[in-house]
Write an enzyme that holds these catalytic residues in place. Structure first.
Site, PDB file in Angstrom:
ATOM      1  N   GLU A 112      23.964   3.093 -13.554  1.00 59.72           N
ATOM      2  CA  GLU A 112      24.790   4.268 -13.863  1.00 59.72           C
ATOM      3  C   GLU A 112      24.000   5.547 -13.603  1.00 59.72           C
ATOM      4  O   GLU A 112      22.767   5.551 -13.678  1.00 59.72           O
ATOM      5  CB  GLU A 112      25.211   4.238 -15.338  1.00 59.72           C
ATOM      6  N   ASP A 116      27.351   8.973 -21.379  1.00 56.75           N
ATOM      7  CA  ASP A 116      27.754  10.123 -22.175  1.00 56.75           C
ATOM      8  C   ASP A 116      28.343   9.586 -23.487  1.00 56.75           C
ATOM      9  O   ASP A 116      27.591   9.236 -24.396  1.00 56.75           O
ATOM     10  CB  ASP A 116      28.785  10.881 -21.315  1.00 56.75           C
ATOM     11  N   PHE A 165      25.914  20.657 -19.554  1.00 56.91           N
ATOM     12  CA  PHE A 165      26.752  20.195 -18.448  1.00 56.91           C
ATOM     13  C   PHE A 165      25.924  20.141 -17.170  1.00 56.91           C
ATOM     14  O   PHE A 165      25.622  21.159 -16.583  1.00 56.91           O
ATOM     15  CB  PHE A 165      27.978  21.091 -18.268  1.00 56.91           C
ATOM     16  N   ARG A 178      27.775  17.203  -5.945  1.00 55.74           N
ATOM     17  CA  ARG A 178      27.085  15.909  -5.903  1.00 55.74           C
ATOM     18  C   ARG A 178      25.881  15.945  -4.961  1.00 55.74           C
ATOM     19  O   ARG A 178      24.932  15.190  -5.116  1.00 55.74           O
ATOM     20  CB  ARG A 178      28.035  14.799  -5.432  1.00 55.74           C
TER      21      ARG A 178
HETATM   22  C1  PRP Z   1      30.742   9.361 -15.185  1.00 58.10           C
HETATM   23  C2  PRP Z   1      29.488   8.497 -15.087  1.00 58.10           C
HETATM   24  C3  PRP Z   1      29.807   7.334 -15.977  1.00 58.10           C
HETATM   25  C4  PRP Z   1      30.724   7.941 -17.025  1.00 58.10           C
HETATM   26  C5  PRP Z   1      29.925   8.193 -18.269  1.00 58.10           C
HETATM   27  O1  PRP Z   1      31.675   8.910 -14.258  1.00 58.10           O
HETATM   28  O2  PRP Z   1      29.233   8.084 -13.772  1.00 58.10           O
HETATM   29  O3  PRP Z   1      30.450   6.284 -15.291  1.00 58.10           O
HETATM   30  O4  PRP Z   1      31.194   9.191 -16.512  1.00 58.10           O
HETATM   31  O5  PRP Z   1      30.726   8.777 -19.262  1.00 58.10           O
HETATM   32  P1  PRP Z   1      31.055   8.058 -20.622  1.00 58.10           P
HETATM   33  O6  PRP Z   1      29.780   7.493 -21.150  1.00 58.10           O
HETATM   34  O7  PRP Z   1      31.591   9.182 -21.469  1.00 58.10           O
HETATM   35  O8  PRP Z   1      32.085   6.997 -20.368  1.00 58.10           O
HETATM   36  P2  PRP Z   1      33.004   9.725 -13.895  1.00 58.10           P
HETATM   37  O9  PRP Z   1      34.176   9.107 -14.610  1.00 58.10           O
HETATM   38  O10 PRP Z   1      32.773  11.189 -14.100  1.00 58.10           O
HETATM   39  O11 PRP Z   1      33.217   9.399 -12.350  1.00 58.10           O
HETATM   40  P3  PRP Z   1      32.246   9.699 -11.082  1.00 58.10           P
HETATM   41  O12 PRP Z   1      31.001   8.870 -11.281  1.00 58.10           O
HETATM   42  O13 PRP Z   1      33.068   9.221  -9.919  1.00 58.10           O
HETATM   43  O14 PRP Z   1      31.969  11.175 -11.029  1.00 58.10           O
END
Ligand code: PRP
Length: 194
Positions: A112, A116, A165, A178
């Site tokens: 990952e 968060d 952020f 990105r």
């Molecule tokens: C982000 C990150 C994790 C998730 C973490 O993905 O890559 O997968 O959020 O957040 P959480 O712990 O609150 O679940 P996102 O959904 O933003 O998609 P991306 O990776 O395509 O930007």
């Protein structure tokens, strides 16, 4: 409606200009990834290994990580999405793309970019565990412990960061930023509701 990318292109806006400050520079990131790669190489020497990158944010980390790992391994990808846009996770996760390969009896490491609230990982681990891998571990480049809403077991953490952020090195805001080579803190005015 024009995409954020189109808006940037039109205004010839600089991505760097939206960054308040750099939290982790390229050198710090690459030094840490070498350490993480060495840890994985040691742990999985002589063993089967499948790395699963969770799209899209982790692709930049994944691309550097695999080159820091010296043991043979396979890679695959999953895509998830939390419902709703913006800076808050809703806690509801859905699978947009599943793995191409069967994981039964295999050693898995989920890769990952950031953890968060923990909802995405918690959901992912649940569905992967049901497929009965031999082992299931987790590596994240970034961890925001202050934001955790569900408890998740994380085996390797690149950096624990404050609740700011962050974008860059794979992480986005509205699909932009990105490609920044560092992890930066976005200026509040960029995401604050006008
Ligand atoms: C982000 C990150 C994790 C998730 C973490 O993905 O890559 O997968 O959020 O957040 P959480 O712990 O609150 O679940 P996102 O959904 O933003 O998609 P991306 O990776 O395509 O930007």
């Amino acid at each position: 409606m024009a995409s954020k990318i189109a808006e940037f292109a039109k205004k010839k806006q600089s991505l760097h200009g939206d960054i308040d400050h750099v939290l982790l520079n390229e050198e710090q990131i690459h030094t840490r990834i070498k350490e993480l790669g060495a840890a994985v190489s040691k742990e999985y020497a002589g063993k089967d290994l499948l790395l699963v990158s969770v799209l899209k944010g982790s692709i930049v980390f994944m691309a550097d990580l695999v080159r820091a790992i010296e043991v043979p391994h396979e890679i695959d990808f999953m895509a998830t999405s939390s419902y709703g846009a913006g800076t808050q996770s809703t806690g509801v996760v859905r699978i947009l793309k599943d793995l191409n390969v069967s994981i039964t009896g295999r050693n898995l490491v989920v890769v990952e970019d950031i953890i968060d609230s923990g909802h995405t990982l918690s959901y992912l681990l649940r569905i992967l565990q049901e497929r009965q891998p031999a082992s299931l571990r987790v590596m994240t480049l970034l961890d925001k412990p202050e934001r955790r809403e569900v408890d998740v077991q994380v085996d390797w953490i690149g950096f624990s960061i404050p609740n700011e952020f962050v974008v860059g090195y794979g992480l986005d805001y509205g699909e932009v930023y990105r490609n920044l080579p560092y992890i930066g803190v976005l200026k509040e005015e960029v995401y604050a509701t006008k």
